[in-house]
Design a protein around this motif. Structure first.
Motif, PDB file in Angstrom:
ATOM      1  N   SER A 107      -7.324 -25.881  -7.540  1.00  0.00           N
ATOM      2  CA  SER A 107      -8.547 -26.591  -7.145  1.00  0.00           C
ATOM      3  C   SER A 107      -9.544 -27.021  -8.237  1.00  0.00           C
ATOM      4  O   SER A 107     -10.234 -27.969  -8.277  1.00  0.00           O
ATOM      5  CB  SER A 107      -9.027 -25.923  -5.845  1.00  0.00           C
ATOM      6  OG  SER A 107      -9.387 -24.624  -6.507  1.00  0.00           O
ATOM      7  N   SER A 108      -9.484 -26.157  -9.230  1.00  0.00           N
ATOM      8  CA  SER A 108     -10.487 -25.908 -10.182  1.00  0.00           C
ATOM      9  C   SER A 108     -10.077 -27.242 -11.184  1.00  0.00           C
ATOM     10  O   SER A 108     -11.048 -27.744 -11.745  1.00  0.00           O
ATOM     11  CB  SER A 108     -10.631 -24.845 -11.107  1.00  0.00           C
ATOM     12  OG  SER A 108     -11.690 -24.850 -12.173  1.00  0.00           O
ATOM     13  N   THR A 144     -20.653 -25.559 -13.695  1.00  0.00           N
ATOM     14  CA  THR A 144     -20.724 -24.499 -12.612  1.00  0.00           C
ATOM     15  C   THR A 144     -20.187 -24.782 -11.498  1.00  0.00           C
ATOM     16  O   THR A 144     -19.248 -23.842 -10.681  1.00  0.00           O
ATOM     17  CB  THR A 144     -22.290 -24.219 -12.535  1.00  0.00           C
ATOM     18  OG1 THR A 144     -22.993 -23.621 -13.823  1.00  0.00           O
ATOM     19  CG2 THR A 144     -22.356 -23.133 -11.626  1.00  0.00           C
ATOM     20  N   ALA A 145     -20.630 -26.263 -10.945  1.00  0.00           N
ATOM     21  CA  ALA A 145     -20.160 -26.562  -9.653  1.00  0.00           C
ATOM     22  C   ALA A 145     -18.434 -26.681  -9.680  1.00  0.00           C
ATOM     23  O   ALA A 145     -17.828 -26.232  -8.650  1.00  0.00           O
ATOM     24  CB  ALA A 145     -20.690 -27.970  -9.326  1.00  0.00           C
ATOM     25  N   ALA A 146     -17.926 -27.044 -10.747  1.00  0.00           N
ATOM     26  CA  ALA A 146     -16.631 -27.425 -10.911  1.00  0.00           C
ATOM     27  C   ALA A 146     -15.833 -25.853 -10.871  1.00  0.00           C
ATOM     28  O   ALA A 146     -14.563 -25.923 -10.507  1.00  0.00           O
ATOM     29  CB  ALA A 146     -16.267 -27.975 -12.472  1.00  0.00           C
ATOM     30  N   ASN A 147     -16.362 -25.176 -11.165  1.00  0.00           N
ATOM     31  CA  ASN A 147     -15.788 -23.508 -11.195  1.00  0.00           C
ATOM     32  C   ASN A 147     -16.264 -22.834  -9.842  1.00  0.00           C
ATOM     33  O   ASN A 147     -15.410 -22.085  -9.251  1.00  0.00           O
ATOM     34  CB  ASN A 147     -16.183 -23.024 -12.210  1.00  0.00           C
ATOM     35  CG  ASN A 147     -15.273 -23.315 -13.441  1.00  0.00           C
ATOM     36  OD1 ASN A 147     -14.037 -23.294 -13.627  1.00  0.00           O
ATOM     37  ND2 ASN A 147     -15.950 -24.024 -14.533  1.00  0.00           N
ATOM     38  N   ILE A 148     -17.568 -22.837  -9.630  1.00  0.00           N
ATOM     39  CA  ILE A 148     -17.910 -21.956  -8.514  1.00  0.00           C
ATOM     40  C   ILE A 148     -17.618 -22.261  -7.102  1.00  0.00           C
ATOM     41  O   ILE A 148     -17.091 -21.483  -6.264  1.00  0.00           O
ATOM     42  CB  ILE A 148     -19.479 -21.856  -8.552  1.00  0.00           C
ATOM     43  CG1 ILE A 148     -19.907 -21.095  -9.680  1.00  0.00           C
ATOM     44  CG2 ILE A 148     -20.260 -21.189  -7.277  1.00  0.00           C
ATOM     45  CD1 ILE A 148     -19.755 -19.847  -9.949  1.00  0.00           C
ATOM     46  N   LEU A 149     -17.468 -23.698  -6.914  1.00  0.00           N
ATOM     47  CA  LEU A 149     -16.818 -24.241  -5.515  1.00  0.00           C
ATOM     48  C   LEU A 149     -15.556 -23.979  -5.356  1.00  0.00           C
ATOM     49  O   LEU A 149     -15.222 -23.129  -4.113  1.00  0.00           O
ATOM     50  CB  LEU A 149     -17.143 -25.838  -5.729  1.00  0.00           C
ATOM     51  CG  LEU A 149     -18.372 -26.283  -5.544  1.00  0.00           C
ATOM     52  CD1 LEU A 149     -18.537 -27.836  -5.357  1.00  0.00           C
ATOM     53  CD2 LEU A 149     -19.299 -25.801  -4.085  1.00  0.00           C
ATOM     54  N   PRO A 150     -14.339 -23.994  -6.417  1.00  0.00           N
ATOM     55  CA  PRO A 150     -13.394 -23.374  -5.873  1.00  0.00           C
ATOM     56  C   PRO A 150     -13.200 -22.059  -5.898  1.00  0.00           C
ATOM     57  O   PRO A 150     -12.426 -21.512  -4.945  1.00  0.00           O
ATOM     58  CB  PRO A 150     -12.428 -24.002  -7.083  1.00  0.00           C
ATOM     59  CG  PRO A 150     -13.087 -25.071  -7.624  1.00  0.00           C
ATOM     60  CD  PRO A 150     -14.658 -24.921  -7.387  1.00  0.00           C
ATOM     61  N   LEU A 151     -13.848 -21.150  -6.753  1.00  0.00           N
ATOM     62  CA  LEU A 151     -14.121 -19.891  -6.662  1.00  0.00           C
ATOM     63  C   LEU A 151     -14.309 -19.360  -5.273  1.00  0.00           C
ATOM     64  O   LEU A 151     -13.806 -18.344  -4.711  1.00  0.00           O
ATOM     65  CB  LEU A 151     -14.975 -19.371  -7.706  1.00  0.00           C
ATOM     66  CG  LEU A 151     -14.908 -18.102  -7.978  1.00  0.00           C
ATOM     67  CD1 LEU A 151     -13.659 -17.540  -8.904  1.00  0.00           C
ATOM     68  CD2 LEU A 151     -16.243 -17.335  -8.913  1.00  0.00           C
ATOM     69  N   SER A 152     -15.557 -19.777  -4.588  1.00  0.00           N
ATOM     70  CA  SER A 152     -16.039 -19.381  -3.381  1.00  0.00           C
ATOM     71  C   SER A 152     -15.114 -19.828  -2.327  1.00  0.00           C
ATOM     72  O   SER A 152     -14.585 -18.996  -1.376  1.00  0.00           O
ATOM     73  CB  SER A 152     -17.382 -19.812  -3.281  1.00  0.00           C
ATOM     74  OG  SER A 152     -17.497 -21.366  -3.485  1.00  0.00           O
ATOM     75  N   ILE A 154     -11.748 -20.573  -2.568  1.00  0.00           N
ATOM     76  CA  ILE A 154     -10.541 -19.897  -2.416  1.00  0.00           C
ATOM     77  C   ILE A 154     -10.673 -18.133  -2.059  1.00  0.00           C
ATOM     78  O   ILE A 154      -9.943 -17.663  -1.392  1.00  0.00           O
ATOM     79  CB  ILE A 154      -9.731 -19.966  -3.869  1.00  0.00           C
ATOM     80  CG1 ILE A 154      -9.666 -21.324  -4.151  1.00  0.00           C
ATOM     81  CG2 ILE A 154      -8.553 -19.236  -3.923  1.00  0.00           C
ATOM     82  CD1 ILE A 154      -8.834 -22.214  -3.103  1.00  0.00           C
ATOM     83  N   SER A 155     -11.915 -17.520  -2.509  1.00  0.00           N
ATOM     84  CA  SER A 155     -12.060 -16.280  -2.181  1.00  0.00           C
ATOM     85  C   SER A 155     -12.155 -16.251  -0.536  1.00  0.00           C
ATOM     86  O   SER A 155     -11.617 -15.065  -0.168  1.00  0.00           O
ATOM     87  CB  SER A 155     -13.456 -15.829  -2.760  1.00  0.00           C
ATOM     88  OG  SER A 155     -13.346 -16.016  -4.209  1.00  0.00           O
ATOM     89  N   ILE A 156     -12.793 -17.250   0.207  1.00  0.00           N
ATOM     90  CA  ILE A 156     -12.832 -16.913   1.498  1.00  0.00           C
ATOM     91  C   ILE A 156     -11.580 -17.061   2.075  1.00  0.00           C
ATOM     92  O   ILE A 156     -10.922 -16.394   3.135  1.00  0.00           O
ATOM     93  CB  ILE A 156     -13.783 -18.136   2.262  1.00  0.00           C
ATOM     94  CG1 ILE A 156     -15.145 -17.962   1.707  1.00  0.00           C
ATOM     95  CG2 ILE A 156     -13.628 -18.002   3.532  1.00  0.00           C
ATOM     96  CD1 ILE A 156     -16.105 -19.000   2.052  1.00  0.00           C
ATOM     97  N   GLN A 157     -10.656 -18.150   1.667  1.00  0.00           N
ATOM     98  CA  GLN A 157      -9.238 -18.256   2.070  1.00  0.00           C
ATOM     99  C   GLN A 157      -8.330 -17.291   1.919  1.00  0.00           C
ATOM    100  O   GLN A 157      -7.674 -16.874   2.546  1.00  0.00           O
ATOM    101  CB  GLN A 157      -8.571 -19.526   1.177  1.00  0.00           C
ATOM    102  CG  GLN A 157      -7.152 -20.017   1.462  1.00  0.00           C
ATOM    103  CD  GLN A 157      -6.881 -20.488   3.012  1.00  0.00           C
ATOM    104  OE1 GLN A 157      -7.377 -21.675   2.993  1.00  0.00           O
ATOM    105  NE2 GLN A 157      -6.396 -20.048   3.968  1.00  0.00           N
TER     106      GLN A 157
END
Length: 317
Positions: A107-108, A144-152, A154-157
């Motif tokens: 995703s990132s 920041t957006a390119a990394n934080i959006l996938p990070l959050s 995928i964390s929920i997933q």
């Protein structure tokens, strides 16, 4: 519904018993993994050391190289361990960690490709406003957006998947993935599936739309420009287009395999896994190094500088 303990042991069944063939695959995997680590770290060092490369395009490329290291390291060390181990096991916790980092890598990569496409669009379509638009603050926000959006996301997933209760404990795959854990759970969770669809739309579909729109606008501007401008635009964009198309095709084949996996041989899965987790991290830095003139010059400069330093040390000894 009670969820399974994170200490639950899962068994991989695709590797078979340890033997000469497994050791051959281990050697090949180890070689490609080391090469992938080397080319990505080398590209990162060149971008970090050479001040002429401290530009948005190469900062995004640095992020892509870091992402390549994450993708390779999320899967292949465990694969190598399983290849030479008598018992191919993993705890559910380790499986979820592997799932998190491998999905974050995919995703990132898409979000990074989209901000790189946007950067190329601004550079070619609005050259006079480039430095006004692509300010250091804007670059940091995009990264920041390119990394934080996938990070959050995928964390929920992974959290939702961890709440499932497992009724099966064997995995006929090279590594852990979300669909496999869903298939061995006691009941399909609509929330997990729905969130997975949201991730695909927001972190794969939307970035692809940004890339396509960016290059449609770039093509429109380039067709009206001079031959020299067209050649410059092509040389600037071709590495990004090659790497993006390779990654997009790999993930497409990966998705098709999971849709039709009951009808396809296991060898197809192994080839597709290699295509998405070995080839992009290995080839992306090489393609950018070969096709991008500025990086190529800096690589030659860095190699010559290190060679002179090594020769100076030898002479002093």
């Amino acid at each position: 519904m009670n969820h399974s303990s994170l200490d639950t042991i899962l068994i991989f069944t695709i590797y078979g018993s340890s033997g000469p063939l497994n050791y051959l695959f281990f050697t090949l995997t180890f070689t490609f993994y080391l090469l992938s680590v080397f080319v990505n770290v080398f590209l990162m060092l060149v971008i970090y050391v050479e001040s002429s490369l401290h530009k948005p395009m190469y900062i995004f490329l640095f992020n892509l190289a870091v992402n390549g290291l994450i993708g390779s390291s999320a899967v292949w060390p465990k694969v190598m361990e399983n290849l030479i181990s008598g018992t191919q096991k993993s705890s559910l916790l380790a499986c979820l960690v592997q799932l998190f980092w491998s999905y974050f890598y995919i995703s990132s990569a898409y979000t990074t490709f989209s901000v790189m496409a946007y950067d190329r669009y601004v550079s070619i379509c609005k050259p006079l406003l480039y430095h006004t638009i692509m300010t250091p603050g804007k670059v940091k926000a995009l990264l920041t957006a390119a990394n934080i959006l996938p990070l959050s996301s995928i964390s929920i997933q992974v959290y939702l998947t961890s709440q499932l209760s497992l009724c099966g404990f064997t995995i006929h795959k090279l590594f852990c993935d979300n669909l496999t854990l869903l298939n061995i759970s006691c009941g399909r969770s609509g929330l997990v599936s729905l969130w997975g669809i949201c991730i695909v739309i927001s972190l794969v579909g939307f970035p692809c739309i940004i890339v396509i729109l960016s290059y449609a606008l770039i093509l429109n501007v380039s067709l009206k420009a001079s031959k020299d401008a067209q050649k410059k635009a092509l040389s600037t964009c071709s590495p990004h287009l090659i790497t993006f198309n390779n990654f997009a095709l790999a993930t497409l084949f990966f998705a098709i395999y999971y849709r039709f996996s009951p009808f396809l041989p296991g060898e197809a899965y192994i080839l597709i896994t290699v295509d998405i987790l070995v080839i992009p991290p290995l080839l992306n830095p090489i393609i950018y190094g070969i096709r991008t003139q500025e990086i190529r010059k800096c690589i030659v400069k860095t190699v010559r500088k290190r060679r002179r330093l090594f020769q100076g040390i030898q002479t002093s000894l």
